[in-house]
Design a protein around this motif. Structure first.
Motif, PDB file in Angstrom:
ATOM      1  N   GLY A  43      -5.041  31.816   1.287  1.00 48.65           N
ATOM      2  CA  GLY A  43      -4.122  32.927   1.456  1.00 48.65           C
ATOM      3  C   GLY A  43      -3.595  33.095   2.860  1.00 48.65           C
ATOM      4  O   GLY A  43      -2.649  33.858   3.077  1.00 48.65           O
ATOM      5  N   VAL A  44      -4.169  32.424   3.831  1.00 44.17           N
ATOM      6  CA  VAL A  44      -3.695  32.504   5.210  1.00 44.17           C
ATOM      7  C   VAL A  44      -2.455  31.619   5.362  1.00 44.17           C
ATOM      8  O   VAL A  44      -2.438  30.475   4.912  1.00 44.17           O
ATOM      9  CB  VAL A  44      -4.794  32.061   6.197  1.00 44.17           C
ATOM     10  CG1 VAL A  44      -4.248  31.931   7.609  1.00 44.17           C
ATOM     11  CG2 VAL A  44      -5.947  33.052   6.168  1.00 44.17           C
ATOM     12  N   ARG A  45      -1.435  32.159   6.006  1.00 46.69           N
ATOM     13  CA  ARG A  45      -0.174  31.428   6.185  1.00 46.69           C
ATOM     14  C   ARG A  45      -0.052  30.971   7.632  1.00 46.69           C
ATOM     15  O   ARG A  45      -0.099  31.786   8.564  1.00 46.69           O
ATOM     16  CB  ARG A  45       1.015  32.309   5.808  1.00 46.69           C
ATOM     17  CG  ARG A  45       0.981  32.809   4.362  1.00 46.69           C
ATOM     18  CD  ARG A  45       2.260  33.560   4.031  1.00 46.69           C
ATOM     19  NE  ARG A  45       2.201  34.085   2.669  1.00 46.69           N
ATOM     20  CZ  ARG A  45       2.076  35.371   2.360  1.00 46.69           C
ATOM     21  NH1 ARG A  45       1.996  36.277   3.330  1.00 46.69           N
ATOM     22  NH2 ARG A  45       2.033  35.761   1.106  1.00 46.69           N
ATOM     23  N   VAL A  46       0.136  29.670   7.813  1.00 50.08           N
ATOM     24  CA  VAL A  46       0.183  29.068   9.147  1.00 50.08           C
ATOM     25  C   VAL A  46       1.506  28.337   9.325  1.00 50.08           C
ATOM     26  O   VAL A  46       1.826  27.426   8.554  1.00 50.08           O
ATOM     27  CB  VAL A  46      -0.983  28.086   9.363  1.00 50.08           C
ATOM     28  CG1 VAL A  46      -0.905  27.455  10.754  1.00 50.08           C
ATOM     29  CG2 VAL A  46      -2.319  28.787   9.161  1.00 50.08           C
ATOM     30  N   LEU A  47       2.260  28.748  10.313  1.00 49.47           N
ATOM     31  CA  LEU A  47       3.508  28.071  10.651  1.00 49.47           C
ATOM     32  C   LEU A  47       3.204  27.019  11.712  1.00 49.47           C
ATOM     33  O   LEU A  47       2.703  27.326  12.789  1.00 49.47           O
ATOM     34  CB  LEU A  47       4.526  29.086  11.180  1.00 49.47           C
ATOM     35  CG  LEU A  47       5.998  28.698  11.127  1.00 49.47           C
ATOM     36  CD1 LEU A  47       6.425  28.364   9.709  1.00 49.47           C
ATOM     37  CD2 LEU A  47       6.860  29.822  11.693  1.00 49.47           C
ATOM     38  N   ASP A  48       3.492  25.785  11.389  1.00 49.69           N
ATOM     39  CA  ASP A  48       3.085  24.628  12.192  1.00 49.69           C
ATOM     40  C   ASP A  48       4.306  24.004  12.856  1.00 49.69           C
ATOM     41  O   ASP A  48       5.127  23.384  12.201  1.00 49.69           O
ATOM     42  CB  ASP A  48       2.382  23.625  11.261  1.00 49.69           C
ATOM     43  CG  ASP A  48       1.944  22.345  11.955  1.00 49.69           C
ATOM     44  OD1 ASP A  48       2.211  22.187  13.153  1.00 49.69           O
ATOM     45  OD2 ASP A  48       1.332  21.497  11.280  1.00 49.69           O
ATOM     46  N   PRO A  75      -1.161  18.649  15.112  1.00 47.96           N
ATOM     47  CA  PRO A  75      -1.340  18.336  13.686  1.00 47.96           C
ATOM     48  C   PRO A  75      -2.802  18.248  13.246  1.00 47.96           C
ATOM     49  O   PRO A  75      -3.119  18.580  12.111  1.00 47.96           O
ATOM     50  CB  PRO A  75      -0.626  16.993  13.542  1.00 47.96           C
ATOM     51  CG  PRO A  75       0.454  17.033  14.570  1.00 47.96           C
ATOM     52  CD  PRO A  75      -0.167  17.742  15.738  1.00 47.96           C
ATOM     53  N   VAL A  76      -3.706  17.790  14.117  1.00 48.71           N
ATOM     54  CA  VAL A  76      -5.124  17.784  13.759  1.00 48.71           C
ATOM     55  C   VAL A  76      -5.623  19.212  13.574  1.00 48.71           C
ATOM     56  O   VAL A  76      -6.373  19.516  12.633  1.00 48.71           O
ATOM     57  CB  VAL A  76      -5.954  17.044  14.832  1.00 48.71           C
ATOM     58  CG1 VAL A  76      -7.442  17.353  14.682  1.00 48.71           C
ATOM     59  CG2 VAL A  76      -5.733  15.540  14.727  1.00 48.71           C
ATOM     60  N   ALA A  77      -5.211  20.118  14.470  1.00 44.35           N
ATOM     61  CA  ALA A  77      -5.633  21.517  14.347  1.00 44.35           C
ATOM     62  C   ALA A  77      -5.171  22.116  13.025  1.00 44.35           C
ATOM     63  O   ALA A  77      -5.955  22.758  12.304  1.00 44.35           O
ATOM     64  CB  ALA A  77      -5.083  22.332  15.522  1.00 44.35           C
ATOM     65  N   THR A  78      -3.916  21.936  12.691  1.00 43.12           N
ATOM     66  CA  THR A  78      -3.403  22.542  11.459  1.00 43.12           C
ATOM     67  C   THR A  78      -3.916  21.818  10.221  1.00 43.12           C
ATOM     68  O   THR A  78      -4.008  22.420   9.145  1.00 43.12           O
ATOM     69  CB  THR A  78      -1.867  22.572  11.478  1.00 43.12           C
ATOM     70  OG1 THR A  78      -1.345  21.266  11.744  1.00 43.12           O
ATOM     71  CG2 THR A  78      -1.365  23.531  12.566  1.00 43.12           C
ATOM     72  N   ALA A 137      -5.717  27.054   3.966  1.00 41.64           N
ATOM     73  CA  ALA A 137      -4.535  27.764   4.451  1.00 41.64           C
ATOM     74  C   ALA A 137      -3.262  27.114   3.911  1.00 41.64           C
ATOM     75  O   ALA A 137      -3.216  25.906   3.655  1.00 41.64           O
ATOM     76  CB  ALA A 137      -4.517  27.766   5.973  1.00 41.64           C
ATOM     77  N   ASP A 138      -2.229  27.933   3.738  1.00 40.75           N
ATOM     78  CA  ASP A 138      -0.905  27.437   3.404  1.00 40.75           C
ATOM     79  C   ASP A 138      -0.235  27.066   4.722  1.00 40.75           C
ATOM     80  O   ASP A 138       0.224  27.934   5.474  1.00 40.75           O
ATOM     81  CB  ASP A 138      -0.103  28.520   2.681  1.00 40.75           C
ATOM     82  CG  ASP A 138       1.326  28.086   2.364  1.00 40.75           C
ATOM     83  OD1 ASP A 138       1.609  26.873   2.440  1.00 40.75           O
ATOM     84  OD2 ASP A 138       2.157  28.966   2.048  1.00 40.75           O
ATOM     85  N   VAL A 139      -0.213  25.773   5.045  1.00 38.83           N
ATOM     86  CA  VAL A 139       0.334  25.294   6.318  1.00 38.83           C
ATOM     87  C   VAL A 139       1.710  24.711   6.061  1.00 38.83           C
ATOM     88  O   VAL A 139       1.875  23.772   5.269  1.00 38.83           O
ATOM     89  CB  VAL A 139      -0.579  24.228   6.958  1.00 38.83           C
ATOM     90  CG1 VAL A 139       0.046  23.689   8.235  1.00 38.83           C
ATOM     91  CG2 VAL A 139      -1.954  24.822   7.245  1.00 38.83           C
ATOM     92  N   ALA A 144      -0.506  33.004  11.417  1.00 37.79           N
ATOM     93  CA  ALA A 144      -0.703  32.226  12.632  1.00 37.79           C
ATOM     94  C   ALA A 144       0.503  31.327  12.857  1.00 37.79           C
ATOM     95  O   ALA A 144       1.142  30.863  11.905  1.00 37.79           O
ATOM     96  CB  ALA A 144      -1.970  31.380  12.547  1.00 37.79           C
ATOM     97  N   VAL A 145       0.809  31.093  14.127  1.00 39.45           N
ATOM     98  CA  VAL A 145       1.843  30.153  14.535  1.00 39.45           C
ATOM     99  C   VAL A 145       1.201  29.190  15.523  1.00 39.45           C
ATOM    100  O   VAL A 145       0.546  29.621  16.476  1.00 39.45           O
ATOM    101  CB  VAL A 145       3.039  30.861  15.200  1.00 39.45           C
ATOM    102  CG1 VAL A 145       4.046  29.832  15.711  1.00 39.45           C
ATOM    103  CG2 VAL A 145       3.705  31.822  14.225  1.00 39.45           C
ATOM    104  N   VAL A 146       1.376  27.907  15.288  1.00 39.14           N
ATOM    105  CA  VAL A 146       0.782  26.884  16.153  1.00 39.14           C
ATOM    106  C   VAL A 146       1.902  26.010  16.690  1.00 39.14           C
ATOM    107  O   VAL A 146       2.703  25.473  15.915  1.00 39.14           O
ATOM    108  CB  VAL A 146      -0.243  26.018  15.396  1.00 39.14           C
ATOM    109  CG1 VAL A 146      -0.986  25.101  16.370  1.00 39.14           C
ATOM    110  CG2 VAL A 146      -1.231  26.894  14.629  1.00 39.14           C
ATOM    111  N   THR A 147       1.976  25.858  18.023  1.00 39.83           N
ATOM    112  CA  THR A 147       3.013  25.036  18.622  1.00 39.83           C
ATOM    113  C   THR A 147       2.381  23.955  19.487  1.00 39.83           C
ATOM    114  O   THR A 147       1.311  24.138  20.060  1.00 39.83           O
ATOM    115  CB  THR A 147       3.994  25.868  19.483  1.00 39.83           C
ATOM    116  OG1 THR A 147       3.328  26.332  20.655  1.00 39.83           O
ATOM    117  CG2 THR A 147       4.529  27.052  18.694  1.00 39.83           C
ATOM    118  N   GLY A 148       3.079  22.823  19.576  1.00 37.49           N
ATOM    119  CA  GLY A 148       2.570  21.691  20.340  1.00 37.49           C
ATOM    120  C   GLY A 148       3.609  21.100  21.266  1.00 37.49           C
ATOM    121  O   GLY A 148       3.535  19.912  21.591  1.00 37.49           O
TER     122      GLY A 148
END
Length: 454
Positions: A212-217, A225-228, A236-238, A285-289
């Motif tokens: 149910g957790v939504r992660v914008l990658d 990409p390893v983290a997500t 999570a829905d990535v 969550a938002v994850v940027t690289g």
């Protein structure tokens, strides 16, 4: 040999996240060093980073189930080593992709060595333009032109031209560099907490810690990409977003795209910006690289995101971090190894630069970032968690180890997926967690999804 708890790297990162030290005793840690032989403590770094991601997920599972403390974490050293060397075991329709461009690697200069990175076509074009070479110049032509120049001169000119060329330094030279000095003493994993919220209202009933957790990658090239991928492995829905203006190698996404959806979104367009805002309003969550500041024009700077979306967790990973004179420069794991002195420490002959047995800075950074993200999500924090490959390299250099003798390499731990393009073989997950799966979900091909939440 099985040791209790985690090592120096994991202990430091765990405490920097504000977590109880006694929880680390839930980890049983094998030593994969014989399978990741190095003059540095690469095996310890690998196991520590993987252990922290697994432990954070066990804590999330316990929190979700209301059962108290986490269940024990057991790691498999062969799994860890295979995962860290993922590109060596990747097979797409039976073939191993060409990972490195001919223009990527070590080149002799007039006064030393440089390392280049030109895997992406635009980086190759920038390198040739920097050297005044033709658009079709081959490796020998590039090597001849580089040999006529000074290493640090090329490094500075490349930064201005958008090319990726860095001088190979000794560890002592790097410690004295202004950027290394700026990073020294900073946290290995930095957590800036805006607010602590009420217990998270978990969505979904998928039975996994992050269902149910939504992660914008918005990440590329291994660490992010390893983290997500860890988050997707936990349910999570990535949703990975890429620009249609930036190329990507389909195999590279398949290497770390397990369980994610991948879509293109043009943030230069008004429609793309509106679609991004809709995604952000429902994201956890938002994850940027990307380089610090690179996404700021699109409203994706960490502070802007936290101001606009209370309750959001933002994770960032970069080559050089967001402080110091090189914060805005491009970089990759191989480049950080060259600059920081790791390449010379790993030299096979004391002269020619070498490399770690895996892109360990990338993989370890990814797992550590996943642990930090999971922790903040579990604690309902509004937070920005971040780390850099250069800071991780400094930590690795601070803890030298005795050289390890390579062991007989056991069969790699892999799995195969039946994709439309042919069978895909990738490593198994680096870890398992309480009541979780033992295999990865299938990766979907790059750019085949629509930019919407499930």
């Amino acid at each position: 040999m099985l040791a209790s708890g985690v090592g120096r790297f994991g202990r430091r990162a765990w405490l920097e996240l504000g977590l109880a030290e006694e929880l680390l005793e839930a980890v049983g840690r094998p030593d994969p060093s014989p399978y990741l032989p190095s003059r540095l403590a690469v095996g310890e770094l690998a196991c520590d980073s993987v252990a922290l991601s697994a432990l954070a997920l066990n804590l999330a599972a316990a929190d979700r189930a209301g059962t108290g403390g986490p269940e024990p974490v057991a790691l498999d050293g062969v799994r860890v080593a295979t995962s860290f060397q993922s590109e060596r075991h990747l097979r797409v329709d039976g073939e191993r992709p060409d990972v490195w461009s001919p223009l990527s690697g070590f080149f002799k200069t007039a006064d030393g060595w440089v390392r280049t990175h030109a895997n992406y076509p635009h980086h190759g074009r920038a390198l040739r333009a920097l050297l005044g070479a033709s658009d079709t110049a081959a490796k020998d032509d590039v090597a001849r032109l580089i040999a006529e120049r000074g290493a640090k001169e090329l490094e500075d000119k490349a930064a201005e031209a958008g090319a990726i060329v860095f001088a190979v330094r000794s560890a002592q030279e790097w410690r004295e560099h202004p950027h290394a000095r700026a990073l020294a003493g900073t946290p290995l994993v930095r957590a800036r907490i805006r607010a602590e919220g009420p217990p998270r209202p978990w969505r979904g009933d998928g039975g996994l810690p992050l269902s149910g957790v939504r992660v914008l990658d918005l990440t590329r090239v291994i660490a992010g990409p390893v983290a997500t991928r860890d988050l997707a492995f936990a349910g999570a829905d990535v949703l990975r977003l890429d620009s249609p203006h930036l190329p990507e190698f389909p195999w590279q996404h398949l290497d770390t795209g397990h369980g994610k959806r991948s879509a293109l979104l043009d943030l230069r367009s008004r429609a793309g910006r509106a679609a991004l805002d809709d995604l952000l309003k429902r994201a956890d969550a938002v994850v940027t690289g990307y380089r610090p500041g690179a996404l700021a024009p699109y409203g994706l700077a960490p502070d802007d995101l936290l101001d606009r979306f209370p309750g959001l967790v933002v994770g960032t990973v970069s080559a050089w971090g967001d402080t110091g004179p090189w914060a805005g420069r491009r970089g990759f794991d191989s480049i950080v190894q060259a600059v920081s002195g790791i390449a010379l420490i790993e030299s096979p002959d004391g002269v020619t630069p070498g490399a770690l047995p895996a892109q360990a800075l990338d993989h370890a950074a990814g797992h550590l970032l996943a642990a930090a993200l999971t922790t903040s999500l579990t604690r309902s924090r509004t937070a920005h968690v971040s780390l850099s490959l250069a800071r991780l390299a400094l930590e690795l250099l601070a803890h030298p180890a005795q050289p390890t003798t390579p062991a007989t390499q056991p069969p790699p731990t892999t799995q195969t997926f039946p994709l439309a393009s042919g069978p895909l073989t990738t490593p198994l997950p680096a870890f398992t967690y309480a009541h979780g799966p033992s295999t990865h979900p299938s990766p979907a091909p790059w750019s085949t999804a629509t930019p919407t939440w499930l």
